[in-house]
Design a protein around this motif. Structure first.
Motif, PDB file in Angstrom:
ATOM      1  N   ARG A  15       0.836  -1.209   0.000  1.00 32.86           N
ATOM      2  CA  ARG A  15       0.000   0.000   0.000  1.00 32.86           C
ATOM      3  C   ARG A  15       0.869   1.256   0.000  1.00 32.86           C
ATOM      4  NH1 ARG A  15      -3.706  -3.387   2.922  1.00 32.86           N
ATOM      5  NH2 ARG A  15      -2.778  -2.918   4.936  1.00 32.86           N
ATOM      6  N   GLU A  34       2.474   1.607  -3.408  1.00 30.58           N
ATOM      7  CA  GLU A  34       1.492   2.127  -4.369  1.00 30.58           C
ATOM      8  C   GLU A  34       1.389   3.649  -4.265  1.00 30.58           C
ATOM      9  OE1 GLU A  34      -2.107  -0.019  -3.594  1.00 30.58           O
ATOM     10  OE2 GLU A  34      -1.290  -1.888  -4.393  1.00 30.58           O
ATOM     11  N   GLN A  35       1.431   4.174  -3.055  1.00 26.17           N
ATOM     12  CA  GLN A  35       1.420   5.626  -2.876  1.00 26.17           C
ATOM     13  C   GLN A  35       2.647   6.259  -3.518  1.00 26.17           C
ATOM     14  OE1 GLN A  35       0.922   6.893   1.195  1.00 26.17           O
ATOM     15  NE2 GLN A  35      -0.664   5.364   1.561  1.00 26.17           N
ATOM     16  N   LEU A  63       4.387   5.031  -5.999  1.00 29.97           N
ATOM     17  CA  LEU A  63       4.268   4.939  -7.453  1.00 29.97           C
ATOM     18  C   LEU A  63       3.272   5.945  -8.010  1.00 29.97           C
ATOM     19  CD1 LEU A  63       4.464   1.095  -8.085  1.00 29.97           C
ATOM     20  CD2 LEU A  63       6.075   2.839  -8.866  1.00 29.97           C
ATOM     21  N   GLU A  64       2.220   6.230  -7.258  1.00 31.69           N
ATOM     22  CA  GLU A  64       1.270   7.261  -7.691  1.00 31.69           C
ATOM     23  C   GLU A  64       1.955   8.621  -7.759  1.00 31.69           C
ATOM     24  OE1 GLU A  64      -2.320   7.458  -5.399  1.00 31.69           O
ATOM     25  OE2 GLU A  64      -2.740   5.337  -5.693  1.00 31.69           O
ATOM     26  N   ASP A  65       2.828   8.875  -6.795  1.00 31.55           N
ATOM     27  CA  ASP A  65       3.546  10.140  -6.745  1.00 31.55           C
ATOM     28  C   ASP A  65       4.603  10.243  -7.838  1.00 31.55           C
ATOM     29  OD1 ASP A  65       4.228  12.681  -5.330  1.00 31.55           O
ATOM     30  OD2 ASP A  65       6.135  11.633  -5.022  1.00 31.55           O
ATOM     31  N   PRO A  82       5.237   7.866 -10.995  1.00 29.28           N
ATOM     32  CA  PRO A  82       4.990   6.670 -11.804  1.00 29.28           C
ATOM     33  C   PRO A  82       6.137   6.291 -12.745  1.00 29.28           C
ATOM     34  CG  PRO A  82       3.658   8.501 -12.575  1.00 29.28           C
ATOM     35  CD  PRO A  82       4.331   8.953 -11.317  1.00 29.28           C
ATOM     36  N   LYS A 141       9.717   0.629  -9.351  1.00 31.36           N
ATOM     37  CA  LYS A 141       8.939  -0.441  -9.992  1.00 31.36           C
ATOM     38  C   LYS A 141       9.683  -1.774  -9.924  1.00 31.36           C
ATOM     39  CE  LYS A 141       6.036   2.188 -13.077  1.00 31.36           C
ATOM     40  NZ  LYS A 141       5.446   2.286 -14.389  1.00 31.36           N
TER      41      LYS A 141
END
Length: 66
Positions: free
Chosen positions: A26, A29-30, A32-34, A36, A42
């Motif tokens: 989780r 994922e935060q 990666l959102e910030d 990408p 990754k």
């Protein structure tokens, strides 16, 4: 609001070491959102997915790196 990437990364890695992969994912994922386009992140997520037994998701993540 900007996130503290270093703090989130440290907490995510701590959770991975503790075997709390779901919680760590989780946080990843935060991150990666910030950011990408962070290919190192990754790649790390792919490694963790393999450890968690999610080979298909890991391959999907790694395919985005190349």
């Amino acid at each position: 609001m900007a996130i503290d990437r270093n703090k989130l990364m440290a907490e995510a890695e701590k959770l991975v070491r503790q075997g709390k992969v779901d919680k760590a994912m989780r946080l990843f994922e935060q991150l990666l959102e910030d950011s990408p386009r962070d290919m190192n992140l990754k790649n790390r997520v792919g490694d963790i997915l393999i450890q968690a037994g999610s080979q298909n998701e890991a391959i999907k993540t790694w395919s985005e790196v190349s």
